[in-house]
Design an enzyme around this catalytic site. Structure first.
Site, mmCIF file in Angstrom:
data_model
loop_
_atom_site.group_PDB
_atom_site.id
_atom_site.type_symbol
_atom_site.label_atom_id
_atom_site.label_comp_id
_atom_site.label_asym_id
_atom_site.label_seq_id
_atom_site.Cartn_x
_atom_site.Cartn_y
_atom_site.Cartn_z
ATOM 1 N N HIS A 5 0.794 -1.239 0.000
ATOM 2 C CA HIS A 5 0.000 0.000 0.000
ATOM 3 C C HIS A 5 0.832 1.298 0.000
ATOM 4 O O HIS A 5 0.722 2.136 -0.882
ATOM 5 C CB HIS A 5 -0.897 0.038 1.251
ATOM 6 C CG HIS A 5 -1.759 -1.164 1.432
ATOM 7 N ND1 HIS A 5 -2.938 -1.348 0.754
ATOM 8 C CD2 HIS A 5 -1.633 -2.247 2.238
ATOM 9 C CE1 HIS A 5 -3.510 -2.480 1.132
ATOM 10 N NE2 HIS A 5 -2.731 -3.051 2.030
HETATM 11 C C1 BDR Z 1 -2.960 0.558 5.373
HETATM 12 O O1 BDR Z 1 -3.108 -0.040 6.654
HETATM 13 C C2 BDR Z 1 -1.876 -0.479 7.152
HETATM 14 O O2 BDR Z 1 -2.002 -1.770 7.644
HETATM 15 C C3 BDR Z 1 -0.882 -0.359 6.025
HETATM 16 O O3 BDR Z 1 0.383 0.038 6.531
HETATM 17 C C4 BDR Z 1 -1.471 0.698 5.121
HETATM 18 O O4 BDR Z 1 -1.064 1.991 5.508
HETATM 19 C C5 BDR Z 1 -3.696 -0.289 4.358
HETATM 20 O O5 BDR Z 1 -5.052 -0.373 4.670
#
Ligand code: BDR
Ligand code: CA
Length: 311
Positions: free
Chosen positions: A241
Site C-alpha cells: 500500500h
Molecule cells: C494501510 O493499513 C496499514 O495496515 C498499512 O500500513 C497501510 O497503511 C492499508 O489499509
C-alpha cells in the site's frame, strides 16, 4: 531542488518500504519522520521508524513521536497483518538513534510555519491523527502545506478492516474528516489503486536478487506480509500500500484518477470510516481530492527496485 516532505507513519512493513523509497530518492528531501499509533502502538511505530532510518544509514533523519491514540476513539491495531512488532519478517537491531524531544504535532506546526508557504508536502501513511491534531490546533498551517499525499480509503474495493472501511481511515475517522475538510490540495491512494500493486513471488525474488542487506530485508518483509493477504484475497501477492504515496511524488505519470468530492463517514452503524467518494460525480459537493484508481504496477516496481537497489 529536492521536494521537501514529512512522512507521517505507523510502520508497518509497507510503511517501511515507503520510507526506504523516499530515503533512496534524491528528488525528495525528507525533513523528518513523525510516528503515529496505528498498525501497532506508538512506542513500536516510533522505534520501527528509527530502525528503518538506521537500515538505510540515515541516522540524520529526525524522528518524532506523536499521538498514541485516535482523537476520540480507542486505538485499533493490526498485529494480525504486520506481526507483534509491526515489522515482523526479519529481526533488525534495536535502534541507537534517539527520538526527538518535541511531540510530533508541535513539530509539524513549528516546521510548517518555518518554511515558506506551499513548500512542504505531507505524506501520511497511517491514521491521520497527528495531521488532524496539528490542523485543528493551528489552522494557519493549512495554507502552508504544498500538498497532502496520503494512503487511505477505498471506493470500488470498499473495505479491508470492515466491509466498508479501509484501516487508516477506520482507525481515526474524525481525524480523516478534519484532513479532508481542510482545503489542502489532497491526493489519495485508496485500496482501489494499492490492490493493483501486488508483491508477487517474482517481485519478492527481485529484491532478494539484489544481494544487498536492504534488498534482503525488503524481501523478508514483503514475504511475511504476503502470508496474510494471499490467504485473505486469494490474489497473486500482497498489496504494497504505502509506497504508492512516495512513488506518486517521484513519477505521477504512473497513476491516474479523478478529482472528486470525498467525505468521511463518522456516524454510520456499519460504515464508520468509509470514504464516500463521489466517483460518478452525482452530488453537488465540491471536489476536494484527487482520488487515484489506476497505476502502472510494473512501472512502479521497476522504480521501486531501482531505488531500493541504491541503498
Ligand atoms: C494501510 O493499513 C496499514 O495496515 C498499512 O500500513 C497501510 O497503511 C492499508 O489499509
Ligand atoms: Ca501504514
Amino acid at each position: 531542488m529536492a521536494r521537501k516532505i514529512i512522512i507521517d507513519t505507523d510502520p508497518g512493513q509497507d510503511d517501511a518500504v515507503a520510507i526506504l523509497l523516499a530515503l533512496a530518492s534524491p528528488e525528495l528531501q525528507v525533513l523528518a519522520i513523525t510516528a503515529v499509533a496505528g498498525n501497532v502502538p506508538l512506542d513500536l511505530t516510533a522505534k520501527n521508524a528509527r530502525k528503518v532510518c538506521e537500515l538505510a544509514g540515515r541516522t540524520d533523519i529526525p524522528v518524532y513521536a506523536g499521538c498514541d491514540a485516535p482523537l476520540k476513539r480507542t486505538l485499533v491495531t493490526a498485529e494480525h497483518v504486520h506481526g507483534k512488532t509491526g515489522l515482523d519478517g526479519i529481526e533488525l537491531p534495536e535502534p541507537v538513534m534517539e527520538l526527538q524531544d518535541m511531540h510530533a504535532v508541535d513539530f509539524l506546526i513549528h516546521e510548517l510555519r518555518r518554511h515558506p508557504p506551499g513548500t512542504v508536502t505531507l505524506c501520511p501513511l497511517g491514521p491521520l491523527t497527528n495531521i488532524a491534531a496539528a490542523l485543528t490546533r493551528a489552522p494557519d498551517i493549512a495554507e502552508r502545506i504544498e500538498q497532502i499525499v496520503l494512503m487511505g480509503g477505498a471506493y470500488f474495493e470498499v473495505g479491508n478492516v470492515t466491509p466498508a472501511a479501509e484501516f487508516n481511515i477506520y482507525v481515526d475517522p474524525e481525524a480523516a474528516a478534519v484532513v479532508f475538510a481542510a482545503g489542502v490540495p489532497l491526493v489519495v491512494m485508496p485500496l482501489d489503486v494499492t490492490h493493483k500493486v501486488l508483491v508477487t513471488h517474482e517481485r519478492v525474488a527481485r529484491f532478494e536478487a539484489m544481494g544487498t542487506r536492504v534488498g534482503h530485508v525488503v524481501a523478508s518483509w514483503t514475504h511475511f506480509f504476503e502470508r496474510f493477504d494471499v490467504a485473505k484475497y486469494g490474489s497473486q501477492g500482497a498489496p504494497l500500500h504505502d509506497p504508492t504515496v512516495i512513488a506518486y511524488l517521484l513519477a505521477p505519470a504512473l497513476f491516474s484518477g479523478r478529482y472528486i468530492n470525498v467525505e468521511i463517514e463518522t456516524q454510520g452503524e456499519f460504515t464508520q470510516g468509509m470514504t464516500v467518494a463521489d466517483w460518478w460525480r452525482v452530488s453537488a459537493r465540491a471536489p476536494n481530492a484527487l482520488f487515484i484508481k489506476d497505476v502502472d504496477a510494473e512501472g512502479l516496481f521497476a522504480l521501486l527496485s531501482e531505488r531500493i537497489g541504491r541503498l
